[in-house]
Design a protein around this motif. Structure first.
Motif, mmCIF file in Angstrom:
data_model
loop_
_atom_site.group_PDB
_atom_site.id
_atom_site.type_symbol
_atom_site.label_atom_id
_atom_site.label_comp_id
_atom_site.label_asym_id
_atom_site.label_seq_id
_atom_site.Cartn_x
_atom_site.Cartn_y
_atom_site.Cartn_z
ATOM 1 N N ALA A 352 -29.480 39.349 6.441
ATOM 2 C CA ALA A 352 -31.276 39.007 5.796
ATOM 3 C C ALA A 352 -31.789 40.276 7.149
ATOM 4 C CB ALA A 352 -31.547 37.838 6.583
ATOM 5 N N LEU A 353 -32.624 40.493 6.925
ATOM 6 C CA LEU A 353 -33.393 41.998 7.769
ATOM 7 C C LEU A 353 -34.978 40.702 7.991
ATOM 8 C CD1 LEU A 353 -33.435 44.736 5.750
ATOM 9 C CD2 LEU A 353 -32.540 44.508 7.850
ATOM 10 N N SER A 354 -35.172 40.560 8.879
ATOM 11 C CA SER A 354 -36.312 40.817 9.330
ATOM 12 C C SER A 354 -37.193 41.573 10.343
ATOM 13 C CB SER A 354 -36.341 39.641 10.405
ATOM 14 O OG SER A 354 -36.095 39.682 11.608
ATOM 15 N N THR A 355 -38.404 41.407 10.476
ATOM 16 C CA THR A 355 -39.335 42.129 11.142
ATOM 17 C C THR A 355 -40.857 41.347 11.815
ATOM 18 O OG1 THR A 355 -40.791 42.553 9.360
ATOM 19 C CG2 THR A 355 -39.357 43.712 9.513
ATOM 20 N N THR A 356 -40.730 41.668 12.786
ATOM 21 C CA THR A 356 -41.729 40.786 13.706
ATOM 22 C C THR A 356 -42.294 42.152 14.890
ATOM 23 O OG1 THR A 356 -42.547 39.249 15.213
ATOM 24 C CG2 THR A 356 -40.897 40.046 15.479
ATOM 25 N N GLY A 357 -43.753 42.497 14.705
ATOM 26 C CA GLY A 357 -44.280 43.906 15.612
ATOM 27 C C GLY A 357 -45.992 43.214 15.715
ATOM 28 N N ASN A 358 -46.466 44.557 16.476
ATOM 29 C CA ASN A 358 -47.879 44.806 16.780
ATOM 30 C C ASN A 358 -47.957 45.252 15.815
ATOM 31 O OD1 ASN A 358 -50.222 43.549 18.148
ATOM 32 N ND2 ASN A 358 -49.203 43.054 19.369
ATOM 33 N N ALA A 359 -48.328 45.785 14.171
ATOM 34 C CA ALA A 359 -48.973 47.067 13.873
ATOM 35 C C ALA A 359 -50.838 47.594 14.419
ATOM 36 C CB ALA A 359 -48.951 46.769 12.108
ATOM 37 N N GLY A 360 -51.280 46.659 15.031
ATOM 38 C CA GLY A 360 -52.520 47.234 15.226
ATOM 39 C C GLY A 360 -53.102 47.003 14.052
ATOM 40 N N THR A 372 -45.259 48.346 18.547
ATOM 41 C CA THR A 372 -44.011 47.620 19.415
ATOM 42 C C THR A 372 -43.313 47.028 18.100
ATOM 43 O OG1 THR A 372 -44.185 47.239 21.309
ATOM 44 C CG2 THR A 372 -42.877 46.155 20.663
ATOM 45 N N VAL A 373 -41.907 47.060 17.385
ATOM 46 C CA VAL A 373 -41.634 46.036 16.397
ATOM 47 C C VAL A 373 -40.500 45.847 16.675
ATOM 48 C CG1 VAL A 373 -41.099 46.368 13.817
ATOM 49 C CG2 VAL A 373 -43.280 47.044 14.955
ATOM 50 N N TYR A 374 -39.957 44.978 16.560
ATOM 51 C CA TYR A 374 -38.298 44.069 16.829
ATOM 52 C C TYR A 374 -38.125 43.889 15.498
ATOM 53 C CZ TYR A 374 -38.187 43.196 21.880
ATOM 54 O OH TYR A 374 -38.903 43.378 22.959
ATOM 55 N N ILE A 375 -36.595 44.848 15.074
ATOM 56 C CA ILE A 375 -35.864 43.860 13.672
ATOM 57 C C ILE A 375 -34.874 43.555 14.061
ATOM 58 C CG2 ILE A 375 -34.689 45.082 11.624
ATOM 59 C CD1 ILE A 375 -37.284 47.603 11.893
ATOM 60 N N GLY A 376 -34.488 42.607 12.835
ATOM 61 C CA GLY A 376 -33.621 41.628 12.812
ATOM 62 C C GLY A 376 -32.502 41.647 11.962
ATOM 63 N N LEU A 377 -31.468 41.388 12.163
ATOM 64 C CA LEU A 377 -30.610 41.850 10.388
ATOM 65 C C LEU A 377 -29.665 40.810 10.829
ATOM 66 C CD1 LEU A 377 -29.201 43.081 8.995
ATOM 67 C CD2 LEU A 377 -27.865 44.877 9.911
ATOM 68 N N ALA A 378 -29.550 39.753 10.506
ATOM 69 C CA ALA A 378 -28.175 38.631 9.991
ATOM 70 C C ALA A 378 -27.042 39.000 9.288
ATOM 71 C CB ALA A 378 -28.494 37.903 10.019
ATOM 72 N N THR A 379 -25.548 38.865 9.297
ATOM 73 C CA THR A 379 -24.997 39.614 8.930
ATOM 74 C C THR A 379 -23.654 38.649 8.476
ATOM 75 O OG1 THR A 379 -23.022 40.056 10.070
ATOM 76 C CG2 THR A 379 -25.268 41.575 9.346
ATOM 77 N N PRO A 380 -22.668 38.694 7.884
ATOM 78 C CA PRO A 380 -21.851 36.694 7.930
ATOM 79 C C PRO A 380 -20.613 36.747 8.688
ATOM 80 C CG PRO A 380 -21.553 38.162 5.706
ATOM 81 C CD PRO A 380 -22.324 38.928 6.980
ATOM 82 N N VAL A 402 -40.096 49.371 8.050
ATOM 83 C CA VAL A 402 -39.402 49.561 6.557
ATOM 84 C C VAL A 402 -37.919 50.256 6.768
ATOM 85 C CG1 VAL A 402 -39.486 49.657 4.191
ATOM 86 C CG2 VAL A 402 -41.163 48.178 5.020
ATOM 87 N N TYR A 403 -37.862 51.432 6.927
ATOM 88 C CA TYR A 403 -37.577 52.477 6.641
ATOM 89 C C TYR A 403 -36.733 52.051 7.872
ATOM 90 C CZ TYR A 403 -35.019 57.030 5.815
ATOM 91 O OH TYR A 403 -33.961 57.859 5.997
ATOM 92 N N LYS A 404 -36.828 51.782 8.755
ATOM 93 C CA LYS A 404 -35.608 51.728 9.327
ATOM 94 C C LYS A 404 -34.748 50.045 10.231
ATOM 95 C CE LYS A 404 -35.840 54.782 12.611
ATOM 96 N NZ LYS A 404 -34.471 56.244 13.180
ATOM 97 N N ALA A 405 -35.673 49.081 9.139
ATOM 98 C CA ALA A 405 -34.598 48.164 8.529
ATOM 99 C C ALA A 405 -33.696 48.901 7.287
ATOM 100 C CB ALA A 405 -35.800 46.896 8.345
ATOM 101 N N PHE A 406 -34.272 49.589 7.113
ATOM 102 C CA PHE A 406 -33.421 49.758 5.657
ATOM 103 C C PHE A 406 -32.342 50.533 6.150
ATOM 104 C CE2 PHE A 406 -36.999 49.340 1.609
ATOM 105 C CZ PHE A 406 -36.852 48.751 2.321
ATOM 106 N N GLU A 407 -32.773 51.066 7.443
ATOM 107 C CA GLU A 407 -31.629 52.207 7.633
ATOM 108 C C GLU A 407 -30.143 51.226 8.317
ATOM 109 O OE1 GLU A 407 -32.479 55.078 10.695
ATOM 110 O OE2 GLU A 407 -32.882 56.708 9.529
#
Length: 415
Positions: A352-360, A372-380, A402-407
């Motif tokens: 699962a991916l998550s995004t929380t931040g301040n896009a302005g 500022t953006v924090y991207i979270g990734l949950a794995t097994p 979005v791109y960094k989350a995919f990366e």
């Protein structure tokens, strides 16, 4: 063998819609060895269409037009065709039958005379059957040139290109072979890559072309060639690709199909491994899920997502603890990780991916700086997050997130 694409419609010229038709047409023509010389957008006006046809026929062998074929009085393409080809309109019974069947099966409003009039076509035109709409395509020839007219509705145009136009062009013309090879690099900007490749570019054979296609977080490098000998052309391109690997091997991440995005790469890997992904989005507002599900087959690996835009939604729906938000702020590593972890549980997925931040443009529910953006990734095995600073342009912040989350997920599943 060259073609020119003409898009017709005031809505394009005033910026009301984006012209995606010409890009699709150019790509499909290129696949079969036909080069597009020029793309032009004009008003739905008889004089403009006539001038465009004259100018295009002086430059290209194939002239393809989209737009101006609707049932309203401002759609004048077929009338202009009649003038240009010294022709007249006549009723096409098969087209009329198709229009009446479409209204009978799918339309709530009754068929009108304007709808029936779409079956009036130039007598010299070869009709291209439009399965999804009431305006057929038209194929006409004059002075060894081919003129093709299609409706501007994208999904109707695409169907006509794939089922009617491309097969006819393949049959009519002997075409050269075109070969492209695209290399994807990550972690280095366009100018830095260009500096490393300056000497290599100087030695590139004249029959090959090289292009830089920068994107957020990556640069695609494309080598293209055209020729009659398919085997020799592929060999020439592949030899140059070897040179790219020698110079850029440390930043080359993949060889790409022109249509293969990073989301498609992720989808293919997850599907092959029978793994599933979910998303919990805040600052990206659903853009991550939207991008991932634009291609067919995403349902085989993507279970769903939640747009927990408001802080209250994160607490009530995503079950992020209120105390966690109060202690660390809604834009924080701790909240990003809780969002990803809870989304994985909620959707019962492997990742699962998550995004929380301040896009302005304002700070919203957090004091974190815009961008500022924090991207979270949950794995097994674990849950982690990364912090990014993406600048102050709202649209770019979302796209970069979005791109960094995919990366992050791609790196995780290919490690």
């Amino acid at each position: 063998m060259t073609a020119e694409v003409i898009t017709i419609g005031d809505e394009i010229l005033i910026g009301q819609i984006v012209d995606s038709n010409s890009a699709f047409i150019a790509k499909e023509l290129n696949k079969i060895g036909i080069s597009v010389f020029q793309i032009t957008s004009i008003q739905d006006d008889k004089l403009h269409i006539l001038n465009a046809l004259d100018e295009a026929s002086a430059r290209a062998d194939i002239i393809i037009m989209t737009g101006g074929l609707g049932p309203t009085k401002d759609d004048v393409t077929k009338y202009t065709f009649c003038e240009y080809f010294d022709d007249r309109l006549e009723l096409n019974e098969q087209v009329l039958e198709h229009i009446e069947e479409l209204f009978k099966r799918y339309k709530v409003t009754p068929i009108s005379d304007l709808n029936r009039e779409q079956a009036m076509l130039p007598s010299k035109a070869e009709v291209l059957h439009n399965e999804y709409g009431t305006a057929p395509g038209m194929w006409m020839e004059k002075d060894k040139k081919v003129y093709i007219s299609m409706p501007g509705v994208p999904y109707e145009m695409k169907e006509l290109m794939e089922r009617e136009v491309i097969p006819r062009l393949r049959e009519k013309y002997h075409r050269p072979f075109i070969y492209h090879k695209t290399i994807l690099t990550r972690g280095m900007g366009e100018s830095a890559v260009a500096n490393k490749l300056a000497a290599w570019e100087e030695k590139l054979p004249s029959h090959l072309k090289f292009a830089y296609m920068p994107d957020i977080g990556s640069v695609r490098l494309r080598i293209s060639g055209k020729g009659q000998d398919e085997g020799a052309l592929i060999s020439d391109v592949e030899k140059q690709v070897e040179g790219l690997y020698e110079i850029l091997g440390d930043i080359i991440s993949d060889e790409q199909d022109e249509d293969e995005t990073i989301a498609v790469q992720i989808s293919k890997i997850l599907t092959a491994e029978k793994k599933f992904l979910a998303a919990a989005e805040s600052c990206t507002g659903g853009a991550l899920a939207a991008e991932f599900t634009t291609h067919p087959g995403a349902s085989k690996c993507f279970k769903g997502g939640m747009v927990s835009y408001a802080t209250q939604t994160k607490v009530e729906m995503l079950q992020v603890k209120k105390e966690l938000i109060e202690e660390f702020s809604v834009v924080s590593a701790e909240v990003a990780e809780a969002m990803a972890r809870n989304a994985r549980k909620l959707f019962k997925t492997d990742y699962a991916l998550s995004t929380t931040g301040n896009a302005g443009p304002t700070k919203g529910d957090s004091d974190a700086e815009v961008g500022t953006v924090y991207i979270g990734l949950a794995t097994p095995e674990r849950t982690y997050s990364k912090k990014f600073l993406f600048g102050n342009h709202r649209d770019q912040v979302v796209k970069k997130a979005v791109y960094k989350a995919f990366e992050m997920i791609l790196k995780e599943i290919t490690a």
